[in-house]
Design an enzyme around this catalytic site. Structure first.
Site, short mmCIF file in Angstrom:
data_model
loop_
_atom_site.label_atom_id
_atom_site.label_comp_id
_atom_site.label_asym_id
_atom_site.label_seq_id
_atom_site.Cartn_x
_atom_site.Cartn_y
_atom_site.Cartn_z
CB VAL A 215 22.15 58.11 105.57
CG1 VAL A 215 22.19 58.89 104.43
CG2 VAL A 215 20.44 57.96 105.29
CB CYS A 216 26.59 57.97 108.48
SG CYS A 216 26.00 59.55 108.82
CB THR A 217 26.49 52.77 107.88
OG1 THR A 217 26.53 53.10 109.34
CG2 THR A 217 26.99 51.41 107.79
CG LEU B 68 31.17 56.98 106.00
CD1 LEU B 68 31.27 56.93 107.43
CD2 LEU B 68 32.17 57.98 105.37
#
Length: 152
Positions: free
Chosen positions: A45-47, A50
């Site tokens: 989810v972070c990737t 970002l």
């Protein structure tokens, strides 16, 4: 508990993925800041979040706005992550003292040892004007940031 809208944003001084010190106050009087906390680099989810910001970067890094993304990863991990994903904006390391900046904003999850997904839009005077805080698994909507920035 995350800090409230209308609160003066706590100062942070963190190293970016290149080892350079970045201060929130560097942008005071110059740019609005999108201060984005995320749990960890290299996670799904972070990737996704970002990289979505990377793909819409002119909306978040321009003459009026600066994006600062903060995680509890080391600067060394963030450098590899930024190179791997083509992230040219500052990735700030809240690694040591571990979670100090995340705690100042009330978004550090003590049990998990990382920041939750939280975004603070800070105006040129250093005041928080908009926030969103999501649980770790829940991605944020970039369109909300664009709308909030448009209202400043």
């Amino acid at each position: 508990m995350a800090i409230d809208v209308g609160t003066k944003a706590p100062e942070i001084e963190l190293k970016n993925q290149h080892g350079e010190l970045v201060k929130l106050s560097d942008f005071r009087g110059e740019k609005n800041v999108v201060l984005l906390f995320y749990p960890f680099a290299f996670t799904g989810v972070c990737t996704g979040e970002l990289c979505a910001l990377r793909d819409e970067l002119p909306a978040f890094v321009n003459d009026d706005v600066q994006l600062l993304a903060v995680s509890n990863d080391s600067p060394f991990s963030l450098r590899v992550f930024s190179e791997q994903e083509g992230l040219s904006y500052p990735l700030l390391s809240d690694f040591w003292p571990h979670g100090e900046a995340s705690r100042a904003y009330g978004v550090f999850d003590e049990e998990k040892g990382c920041a939750v997904r939280a975004t603070f839009i800070i105006d040129k005077e250093g005041v928080v004007r908009w926030t969103v805080v999501n649980a770790i698994p829940d991605a944020r909507d970039l369109n909300d940031y664009v709308k909030a920035l448009g209202e400043l």
